[in-house]
Scaffold this motif. Structure first.
Motif, short mmCIF file in Angstrom:
data_model
loop_
_atom_site.label_atom_id
_atom_site.label_comp_id
_atom_site.label_asym_id
_atom_site.label_seq_id
_atom_site.Cartn_x
_atom_site.Cartn_y
_atom_site.Cartn_z
N PRO A 1 36.50 61.99 -12.31
CA PRO A 1 35.82 61.80 -11.01
C PRO A 1 34.60 62.71 -10.88
N ARG A 2 34.18 63.34 -11.97
CA ARG A 2 33.02 64.23 -12.00
C ARG A 2 33.12 65.35 -10.97
N ASP A 3 34.32 65.79 -10.66
CA ASP A 3 34.53 66.87 -9.70
C ASP A 3 33.78 66.59 -8.40
N SER A 4 33.77 65.32 -8.03
CA SER A 4 33.02 64.92 -6.84
C SER A 4 33.79 65.28 -5.57
N GLY A 5 33.19 66.14 -4.73
CA GLY A 5 33.85 66.62 -3.52
C GLY A 5 34.23 65.51 -2.56
N MET A 6 33.53 64.38 -2.65
CA MET A 6 33.78 63.28 -1.73
C MET A 6 35.15 62.65 -1.96
N VAL A 7 35.68 62.77 -3.17
CA VAL A 7 36.93 62.07 -3.45
C VAL A 7 38.09 63.04 -3.71
N TYR A 8 37.94 64.29 -3.28
CA TYR A 8 39.04 65.24 -3.47
C TYR A 8 40.33 64.73 -2.84
N ALA A 9 40.22 64.01 -1.73
CA ALA A 9 41.42 63.57 -1.03
C ALA A 9 42.36 62.80 -1.95
N THR A 10 41.80 62.02 -2.89
CA THR A 10 42.67 61.24 -3.77
C THR A 10 42.62 61.68 -5.23
N THR A 11 41.81 62.68 -5.57
CA THR A 11 41.78 63.09 -6.98
C THR A 11 42.22 64.53 -7.19
N ASP A 12 42.14 65.35 -6.15
CA ASP A 12 42.43 66.77 -6.32
C ASP A 12 43.91 67.00 -6.60
N ILE A 13 44.19 67.76 -7.67
CA ILE A 13 45.57 68.14 -7.94
C ILE A 13 45.64 69.67 -7.98
N ILE A 14 46.84 70.20 -8.17
CA ILE A 14 46.99 71.65 -8.13
C ILE A 14 46.05 72.32 -9.13
N ASP A 15 46.01 71.78 -10.34
CA ASP A 15 45.22 72.42 -11.39
C ASP A 15 43.73 72.45 -11.07
N THR A 16 43.21 71.35 -10.56
CA THR A 16 41.78 71.36 -10.24
C THR A 16 41.50 72.27 -9.06
N PHE A 17 42.46 72.33 -8.12
CA PHE A 17 42.27 73.22 -6.98
C PHE A 17 42.25 74.68 -7.42
N ASN B 1 49.38 64.79 -4.25
CA ASN B 1 48.61 64.14 -5.31
C ASN B 1 49.19 64.43 -6.69
N THR B 2 49.51 65.70 -6.92
CA THR B 2 50.01 66.08 -8.24
C THR B 2 51.28 65.32 -8.57
N ILE B 3 52.23 65.29 -7.63
CA ILE B 3 53.51 64.64 -7.90
C ILE B 3 53.35 63.13 -8.05
N LEU B 4 52.60 62.52 -7.13
CA LEU B 4 52.46 61.06 -7.18
C LEU B 4 51.77 60.62 -8.47
N TYR B 5 50.70 61.35 -8.85
CA TYR B 5 50.02 60.98 -10.09
C TYR B 5 50.94 61.17 -11.29
N SER B 6 51.66 62.29 -11.33
CA SER B 6 52.56 62.51 -12.47
C SER B 6 53.57 61.39 -12.58
N LEU B 7 54.15 61.02 -11.44
CA LEU B 7 55.15 59.96 -11.46
C LEU B 7 54.56 58.64 -11.93
N SER B 8 53.39 58.31 -11.41
CA SER B 8 52.85 57.00 -11.78
C SER B 8 52.39 57.01 -13.24
N TYR B 9 51.80 58.12 -13.72
CA TYR B 9 51.42 58.17 -15.13
C TYR B 9 52.64 57.97 -16.02
N MET B 10 53.72 58.66 -15.64
CA MET B 10 54.92 58.62 -16.46
C MET B 10 55.48 57.20 -16.53
N THR B 11 55.66 56.57 -15.37
CA THR B 11 56.30 55.25 -15.38
C THR B 11 55.39 54.18 -16.00
#
Lengths: 321, 290
Positions: free
Chosen positions: A259-275, A93-103
């Protein structure tokens, strides 16, 4: 010879000029060191001592025992981390989000900056201000704004969906929408700043290039592709180094508040920092949080060095060191 | 023709940027019933200033948070600017004996860090700064990136000036405070602005270190508010099991929440357009060099 110096008394008149000069040199370095001392101590306490604190990652940390007396466990914290699905998920998640934010942000900002130069002065001011505004809001405030959009019962987005005859959705409980939502929010907040950086860079481009191109009959698009973008390359490469270097440091605020730290969506929102934050504050798993943090710092360091190396190979002037 | 299209594109984008704000504003001015019935709306069925009235009925919490935020912004910015300028100045002096060493010492912290956990343990276990206002001021006092900006700014001060001041018998402190600082005013202003925005928007360290309700700055107050509401509304079955229905009825209503958000973000949003040009100027200078 600098004319000021000839008036200097100590150099010409006093017999012990050499000694005096050495003394004044010593005094100068001493005074400068004293000026540097607060910064030195500050970094020592807040940056260097925590670096030593990474030993926590190799210990079974107990608060009552402290960092030094806690028991050594070697790589057990890392082993535990990497044998679970978790490590894969947060790293991906961390890498994919970083890449997409950047591009995404870079491409949009570059396009906007180029279009901006076609605006009249008055409108330029207006649009710049509006684009820049969200940049200065905290993620907490932004989360109030996204809440008016995404709230299950009252959110504007669901009202719109219903109005179009579609089913309203439970945004904070559904995984698949978040990659798009987070990208949109990030773009909304960050685009003004990057557009401005590119625009400022464009202001530095010699106007005669464009005039010459115009005489040769180049179209606006050709000018953008052949003049503006190549001449912005130094800025673009610096931005790329910075974001590659930070690829492992996700945006905590964005991924925690929106995502309001919603546990239901950790699969697609959780990154290293939030973890790490959660492991530290809610789960109380300090040692594992430290292990992830160390992993993050080491990879971050490797990324910076690597990015800098690559940029230096391409163009020496654009590298950071 | 092309110009009209571009103007159109920008009008559309600016609208997209701005409309979310408008929704918060109109929601804060909606009657609670119309939000419950129709959700947040751009043109609410029924307007009302009830949201603001509720906040102002007991303004103590909000005022307190404003006070905390104002304090950390002023104190933090002043201290941070001084520390940043001192550090940057020493690094800008090419004739300083330990210049290279000092530069490496400062910039290395940009490359590697201990991460959140050692920092957290240091702050809570060794410096004992939990529930201390210093916990939100200290961690961001020195930003190495700002040191870099300030240093390149100070490098532009002609070295002859410093040398001639020394000839006139000025010590390093005098040179720094009487000459370099005044000459760096534009740079200091730009950085000061950025730093004060950071302190005004600070929530991370507050979230980590402040549990005492009365110390919460604005952003933390807002965060807690939305957090508690979420918990209670999304777990309403769970909550009502314990006979806590009263608590839910007492929750800040939709319009009150949005009014709070506006009141907290408001000052920044009014101040921002006036300062924006300094940012633009600062950025332009910065990136022209790069």
């Amino acid at each position: 010879m600098n004319p000021v110096k000839t008036y200097g008394t100590e150099r010409d008149v006093r017999p012990s000029a050499g000694k005096r000069r050495r003394w004044s040199r010593f005094k100068q370095d001493g005074e400068l060191s004293l000026l540097f001392l607060p910064g030195f101590l500050y970094l020592l306490i807040f940056a260097y001592i925590p670096m030593a604190g990474i030993v926590v990652a190799f210990k079974n940390f107990k608060v009552n025992l402290g960092v030094f007396r806690s028991e050594w466990v070697g790589f057990a914290n890392f082993e535990f981390l990497f044998t679970t699905e978790l490590a894969y998920r947060i790293v991906r998640n961390t890498i994919l989000y970083s890449l997409s934010y950047m591009t995404v942000t870079m491409a949009c900002a570059l396009a906007l900056a180029i279009l901006m130069s076609e605006l009249s002065r008055r409108w330029l001011k207006v649009h710049q201000t509006v684009l820049f505004l969200p940049f200065f809001l905290s993620w907490v405030i932004v989360s109030y704004i996204t809440d008016t959009m995404l709230d299950h019962q009252s959110g504007f987005l669901n009202s719109m969906l219903e109005w179009f005859g579609m089913e309203p959705r439970m945004w904070y409980f559904e995984n698949d929408a978040w990659p798009l939502l987070l990208n949109l929010v990030n773009l909304w907040k960050g685009i003004g700043f990057q557009t401005l950086i590119f625009y400022a860079g464009m202001m530095g481009i010699d106007y005669t290039y464009y005039e010459a191109a115009k005489i040769d009959g180049a179209s606006k698009l050709q000018m953008a592709m052949k003049i503006t973008i190549p001449l912005l390359a130094p800025i673009i490469s610096v931005l790329i180094i910075l974001s590659v270097a930070n690829m492992f440091r996700g945006d905590f605020g964005l991924h925690y508040f929106i995502p309001r730290d919603s546990g239901m969506v950790y699969a697609t929102t959780d990154i290293i920092d939030t973890f790490v934050f959660r492991a530290l504050r809610s789960m109380g798993d300090v040692a594992m949080a430290a292990a992830v943090g160390l992993f993050q710092s080491v990879v971050g360091l490797v990324m910076v060095v690597l990015a800098n190396f690559v940029i230096r190979k391409v163009n020496e002037e654009n590298s950071l060191w | 023709m092309a110009r009209a299209i571009i103007n159109g594109i920008f009008a559309l984008i600016s609208l997209c940027m701005f409309l979310p704000f408008v929704l918060v504003i109109t929601s804060s001015l909606s009657a609670e019933q119309s939000i419950i019935a129709n959700g947040y709306q751009y043109i609410p069925e029924q307007w009302s200033t009830e949201g603001y009235a509720t906040v102002f009925k007991s303004p103590a919490i909000l005022l307190r948070a404003y006070g905390v935020t104002a304090f950390i912004t002023v104190a933090g910015t002043a201290l941070s600017l001084l520390l940043t300028a001192m550090t940057a100045y020493v690094l800008s002096r090419k004739d300083y004996k330990f210049g290279r060493l000092a530069t490496f010492y400062v910039f290395f912290t940009m490359l590697f860090s201990g991460g959140l956990v050692p920092f957290y343990i240091l702050m809570t276990q060794y410096l004992h700064l939990k529930d201390n206002i210093l916990a939100i001021i200290l961690p961001s006092l020195l930003n190495v990136f700002y040191v870099m900006i300030m240093r390149s700014y100070m490098l532009k001060i002609p070295f002859e000036m410093i040398e001639s001041a020394k000839m006139d018998g000025a010590g390093e402190f005098r040179i720094f405070f009487r000459m370099v600082l005044p000459l760096s005013t534009p740079g200091l202003a730009t950085l000061g602005l950025m730093i004060s925005f950071n302190y005004w928007n600070e929530w991370f360290n507050a979230l980590l270190f402040l549990e005492n309700q009365s110390l919460a700055p604005l952003q933390l107050l807002l965060q807690r508010m939305i957090r508690n509401i979420e918990f209670l509304t999304s777990n309403s079955d769970f909550v009502s099991q314990f006979g806590m229905e009263v608590a839910i009825a007492d929750l800040p209503k939709y319009n009150v929440r949005m009014a709070m958000a506006i009141l907290a973000a408001g000052p920044m949003m009014f101040v921002f357009p006036f300062f924006q040009r300094y940012f633009v100027a600062g950025l332009t200078i910065g990136s022209l060099k790069g």
